[in-house]
Design a protein around this motif. Structure first.
Motif, short mmCIF file in Angstrom:
data_model
loop_
_atom_site.label_atom_id
_atom_site.label_comp_id
_atom_site.label_asym_id
_atom_site.label_seq_id
_atom_site.Cartn_x
_atom_site.Cartn_y
_atom_site.Cartn_z
N GLY A 1 0.84 -1.19 0.00
CA GLY A 1 0.00 0.00 0.00
C GLY A 1 0.87 1.23 0.00
N ILE A 2 0.25 2.39 0.03
CA ILE A 2 1.04 3.62 -0.03
C ILE A 2 1.94 3.74 1.18
N ASP A 3 1.44 3.44 2.37
CA ASP A 3 2.25 3.49 3.58
C ASP A 3 2.04 2.27 4.47
N HIS A 4 1.46 1.19 3.93
CA HIS A 4 1.34 -0.05 4.67
C HIS A 4 1.46 -1.23 3.71
N ASN A 5 1.68 -2.41 4.25
CA ASN A 5 1.91 -3.59 3.43
C ASN A 5 1.19 -4.79 4.00
N LEU A 6 0.93 -5.78 3.15
CA LEU A 6 0.31 -7.01 3.55
C LEU A 6 1.17 -8.19 3.10
N ALA A 7 1.05 -9.30 3.84
CA ALA A 7 1.71 -10.54 3.46
C ALA A 7 0.77 -11.70 3.75
N LEU A 8 0.76 -12.66 2.84
CA LEU A 8 -0.07 -13.86 2.98
C LEU A 8 0.80 -14.97 3.57
N GLN A 9 0.39 -15.48 4.73
CA GLN A 9 1.18 -16.44 5.48
C GLN A 9 1.00 -17.87 4.96
N PRO A 10 1.85 -18.81 5.43
CA PRO A 10 1.74 -20.20 4.97
C PRO A 10 0.38 -20.82 5.24
N ASN A 11 -0.30 -20.39 6.32
CA ASN A 11 -1.61 -20.94 6.65
C ASN A 11 -2.76 -20.14 6.01
N TYR A 12 -2.44 -19.31 5.05
CA TYR A 12 -3.40 -18.53 4.28
C TYR A 12 -4.11 -17.46 5.11
N THR A 13 -3.50 -17.05 6.21
CA THR A 13 -3.97 -15.88 6.94
C THR A 13 -3.13 -14.68 6.53
N VAL A 14 -3.53 -13.48 6.96
CA VAL A 14 -2.91 -12.25 6.49
C VAL A 14 -2.30 -11.49 7.66
N VAL A 15 -1.10 -10.97 7.45
CA VAL A 15 -0.48 -10.03 8.38
C VAL A 15 -0.19 -8.74 7.64
N ASP A 16 -0.14 -7.63 8.37
CA ASP A 16 0.22 -6.37 7.74
C ASP A 16 0.90 -5.45 8.73
N TRP A 17 1.49 -4.36 8.21
CA TRP A 17 2.28 -3.47 9.04
C TRP A 17 2.38 -2.11 8.37
N GLY A 18 2.73 -1.07 9.17
CA GLY A 18 2.86 0.28 8.67
C GLY A 18 1.80 1.21 9.19
N LEU A 19 1.41 2.19 8.37
CA LEU A 19 0.42 3.20 8.75
C LEU A 19 -0.94 2.54 8.99
N ASN A 20 -1.63 3.01 10.05
CA ASN A 20 -2.91 2.39 10.42
C ASN A 20 -3.93 3.44 10.84
N ASN A 21 -3.81 4.65 10.31
CA ASN A 21 -4.68 5.74 10.75
C ASN A 21 -6.14 5.53 10.40
#
Length: 494
Positions: free
Chosen positions: A442-462
């Motif tokens: 994303g513009i100021d955040h990112n996502l990743a798809l994990q081995p168990n098909y769940t999602v994690v993300d990090w960065g801006l969260n306003n």
């Protein structure tokens, strides 16, 4: 809502008409960069001078139409303040900012956790939901989905025609993208689509099964590639290299596409890269910083100087940030070009512009680098940072880090790649993401798809775009949550 991210004045998150008004100032801004040099030196807090986040808005803590669980996710996408996830059953989840309907749930209410995207023609509270989706993309404040029947739907902001339905009316539920040459109300719709692309932008690309490329939306910089600068609320065909408007030949043999804020990219033929649109920072990669390229041009090879004699080849995929571009080569190495004041090119420098591709340094290198990044499976870029997913499943990031979007537990900009930490880590991290299946920037955040098909993300969260139930920025990944509730039966797209 819209934003044109000016590299030297990112303080304003420009909305709607303000974005369009900013168009005329972009050339002046980038000219000043070229003359004065680096005018956006990071401040003590690690963010470019003048950058402020849009104020957090009131969020709904209980999301309507929330699935009983997140479900097995197969694809992810990220815009400015919202995120998308495609589930294995062909339905789409969205969370975060929703001021223009970009979550697609029929409301304008933001959500801190995922909600299901409604079917075409629904009105909130929706009783049928979008299904049959095989790919997703997120623009600045709009969303796009490719359906199994090879048609396309879109929802969210539409002030520049980025939804492709022939109008400029925002939509809080999906609408069908019209066919080339249609006028609203459209009677024929875009079909035969193989891939879609959007990004930090108000325009979109679609790659057709025959190798042609079409584009629609904002076009003040020639990013639609049709030889002109008039926006289009329905798809137009992208011209072939070397044409002039009105074009008699059109781009063919395309294999991959990518969208930046004001420019567009495609892999054609046997792996050549072409680009068009805004070029004030060299993001088109033809060795110049001529302002606009409304017709595709070939991207130069590493080490070339304009006029180039050799061109980039062996490209398997492309990615684009606000003012920079990336290419993944068949060898598993990565090259970048364009704007670099935040280190997003990854060559260990903060030189203003790279007008032709340079190699991205290996992790831990310092310029001048003698080792370079390789073993890369996927790339992603947005805003002023870049990502790479390794064949091992690890994730690297570099560039601007003012909101923790590099995921290394700090807010320090990085000129070469660093590893993204594992969930729950604190810098200096001892564990890192691994076996990741997909990444999205994303513009100021990112996502990743994990081995168990769940999602994690990090960065801006306003705006709650991390989906963890809060509006707190995160400098290491957090798990996307899903509220418990009765499951709704899904309907078809329309």
């Amino acid at each position: 809502m819209g934003k044109f991210c000016l590299p030297e004045d990112m303080s304003a998150v420009m909305i709607g008409g303000a974005r369009r008004a900013a168009v005329t100032s972009v050339l002046v801004v980038l000219t000043l960069v070229a003359v004065v040099g680096d005018a956006s030196v990071s401040g003590a807090n690690g963010k470019p001078a003048g950058l402020t986040a849009a104020p957090a808005v009131a969020q709904r803590l209980v999301a309507r139409q929330a699935p009983a669980e997140l479900g097995a996710v197969t694809a992810i996408a990220a815009g400015y303040g919202h995120s998308l996830a495609l589930r294995s059953d062909g339905t789409v989840l969205a969370w975060g900012r929703n001021s223009e309907g970009q979550l697609g749930d029929g409301t304008l209410d933001p959500s801190l956790t995922p909600v299901r995207v409604c079917a075409v023609g629904q009105v909130a509270p929706c009783t049928r939901f979008l299904t049959g989706v095989i790919a997703i993309a997120a623009g600045f404040v709009h969303s796009v989905a490719l359906l199994r029947d090879r048609t396309v739907v879109a929802w969210g902001q539409n002030v520049t025609g980025q939804l492709g339905d022939g109008t400029s009316t925002d939509r809080s539920v999906p609408v069908r993208v019209c066919a080339v040459g249609e006028v609203a109300p459209c009677s024929q719709f875009l079909s035969g689509v193989r891939a879609i692309a959007s990004g930090d932008s108000d325009h979109n690309l679609a790659l057709l099964v025959d190798g042609a490329v079409v584009a629609w939306g904002f076009n003040a910089f020639g990013q639609l590639g049709d030889g002109g600068y008039a926006g289009s609320p329905v798809p137009v065909r992208v011209c072939a290299v070397g044409e002039s408007a009105p074009c008699g030949r059109f781009l063919s043999g395309a294999r991959s596409i990518a969208v930046g804020e004001g420019h567009s990219l495609a892999v054609v033929g046997t792996g050549h890269a072409v680009a068009w649109g805004f070029n004030g920072a060299g993001e088109v990669g033809d060795g110049t910083s001529d302002n606009f390229r409304p017709i595709p041009v070939r991207v130069c090879a590493v080490g070339e100087t304009a006029p180039c004699d050799r061109f980039l080849n062996g490209v398997s995929a492309l990615a684009a940030g606000a003012f920079h571009s990336m290419a993944l080569l068949g060898s598993g190495s990565v090259v970048s070009w364009g704007y670099n004041v935040e280190g997003q090119i990854g060559d260990g420098t903060r030189d203003n512009h790279r007008l032709v591709p340079v190699r991205v340094c290996a992790e831990g290198q310092v310029a001048p680098c003698d080792r370079f990044l390789y073993g890369v499976r996927h790339i992603a870029a947005n805003g002023f940072h870049s990502l790479a997913q390794l064949s091992s499943g690890g994730v690297l990031a570099w560039g601007y880090n003012g909101y923790g979007q590099l995921g290394d537990g700090t807010r320090v900009n990085r000129l070469t790649p660093v590893r993204v930490c594992a969930v729950g880590e604190v810098a200096p991290c001892g564990r890192f993401l691994y076996l990741i299946r997909a990444i999205a920037a994303g513009i100021d955040h990112n996502l990743a798809l994990q081995p168990n098909y769940t999602v994690v993300d990090w960065g801006l969260n306003n705006h709650g775009q991390l989906g963890d139930g809060t509006t707190s920025d995160r400098s290491v990944p957090v798990q996307v949550l899903a509220l418990q509730g009765p499951a709704k039966s899904s309907g078809d797209a329309g």
